[in-house]
Scaffold this motif. Structure first.
Motif, short mmCIF file in Angstrom:
data_model
loop_
_atom_site.label_atom_id
_atom_site.label_comp_id
_atom_site.label_asym_id
_atom_site.label_seq_id
_atom_site.Cartn_x
_atom_site.Cartn_y
_atom_site.Cartn_z
N GLN A 102 -11.78 -9.69 -10.02
CA GLN A 102 -10.61 -8.97 -10.48
C GLN A 102 -9.50 -9.97 -10.77
OE1 GLN A 102 -10.84 -5.66 -10.97
NE2 GLN A 102 -12.91 -5.74 -10.17
N CYS A 103 -8.50 -9.55 -11.52
CA CYS A 103 -7.35 -10.41 -11.76
C CYS A 103 -6.55 -10.53 -10.47
CB CYS A 103 -6.50 -9.88 -12.91
SG CYS A 103 -5.86 -8.21 -12.70
N PRO A 104 -5.81 -11.61 -10.30
CA PRO A 104 -5.10 -11.84 -9.03
C PRO A 104 -4.10 -10.75 -8.65
CG PRO A 104 -4.98 -13.79 -10.44
CD PRO A 104 -5.62 -12.70 -11.24
N ASP A 105 -3.52 -10.07 -9.63
CA ASP A 105 -2.52 -9.04 -9.32
C ASP A 105 -3.06 -7.63 -9.58
OD1 ASP A 105 -2.63 -9.29 -12.06
OD2 ASP A 105 -0.48 -9.15 -12.37
N ALA A 106 -4.36 -7.46 -9.44
CA ALA A 106 -4.99 -6.16 -9.69
C ALA A 106 -4.43 -5.10 -8.74
CB ALA A 106 -6.50 -6.26 -9.52
N ARG A 107 -4.27 -3.90 -9.28
CA ARG A 107 -3.88 -2.72 -8.50
C ARG A 107 -5.12 -1.86 -8.34
NH1 ARG A 107 1.43 -1.08 -8.06
NH2 ARG A 107 0.70 1.07 -8.16
N ALA A 108 -5.40 -1.45 -7.11
CA ALA A 108 -6.59 -0.67 -6.84
C ALA A 108 -6.24 0.68 -6.23
CB ALA A 108 -7.53 -1.42 -5.90
N THR A 159 0.82 -1.20 0.00
CA THR A 159 0.00 0.00 0.00
C THR A 159 0.86 1.26 0.00
OG1 THR A 159 -1.66 -1.18 1.29
CG2 THR A 159 -1.83 1.19 1.27
N THR A 160 0.43 2.23 -0.78
CA THR A 160 1.04 3.56 -0.73
C THR A 160 -0.09 4.57 -0.55
OG1 THR A 160 0.91 3.83 -3.12
CG2 THR A 160 2.97 2.95 -2.24
#
Length: 181
Positions: free
Chosen positions: A170-176, A65-66
């Motif tokens: 969502q795809c497994p490596d999704a960025r939210a 997380t950022t």
């Protein structure tokens, strides 16, 4: 009223109605919201030891997380920055209700202008709470269940009203991106 969704029909039941022996002799259940406010018939809530600590650890890890503060922004500049991010984002969860002045379809249209060309559509929820996708190829919206586009090739927008209780794969490596107000 102009910002909040209104449902014509609502079916509801309290925990006692669902969890007591009034309806069923044997009951088993799970709630994602742990609480000791259970009907007496159900006994005490059993928590998995360490779960809360694991969740806090992951959500505060700089590897996962950022956080950033955006000054002098408006809804369109925020959408543009999210869509043009590198590495690309797959999801915008607008819990802060920051995207205003546009309906969900208009947000999908605007995002498609700036998302990478390989993203084939933007998923959103329409005024009837249906999961829709606006397709880049045709510029048309259709039901998400009928489109066949893989999760890694699409972007999903959750407006403030739909940030809880609405699951979209969502795809497994999704960025939210999550907005906070």
């Amino acid at each position: 009223p102009t910002c909040m969704n209104f449902q014509k029909l609502k079916i509801s039941a309290c925990g006692h109605e669902l969890g007591s022996s009034i309806l069923f002799k044997n009951r088993i259940g799970f709630s994602g919201t742990p609480s000791n406010l259970l009907p007496v018939d159900l006994g005490e809530c059993n928590y998995e030891p360490g779960s809360d600590g694991c969740i806090v650890h992951v959500l505060t890890s700089p590897k996962v997380t950022t956080a950033s503060l955006k000054r002098d922004w408006n809804a369109r500049s925020l959408l543009r920055d999210i869509a043009k991010a590198d590495p690309p984002n797959h999801v915008l969860i607008d819990t802060g209700a920051l995207i205003t002045g546009m309906d969900n379809y208009e947000v999908a249209q605007y995002l498609l202008l700036y998302l990478p060309d390989w993203m084939q559509g933007v998923v959103y929820l329409d005024r009837q709470d249906r999961k829709m996708i606006l397709l880049r190829s045709s510029g048309r919206a259709m039901l998400l269940a009928q489109c066949g586009i893989a999760p890694e090739l699409r972007f999903t927008f959750y407006d403030q009203v739909h940030t809880t209780g609405m699951d979209i794969k969502q795809c497994p490596d999704a960025r939210a991106v999550l907005t906070l107000g």
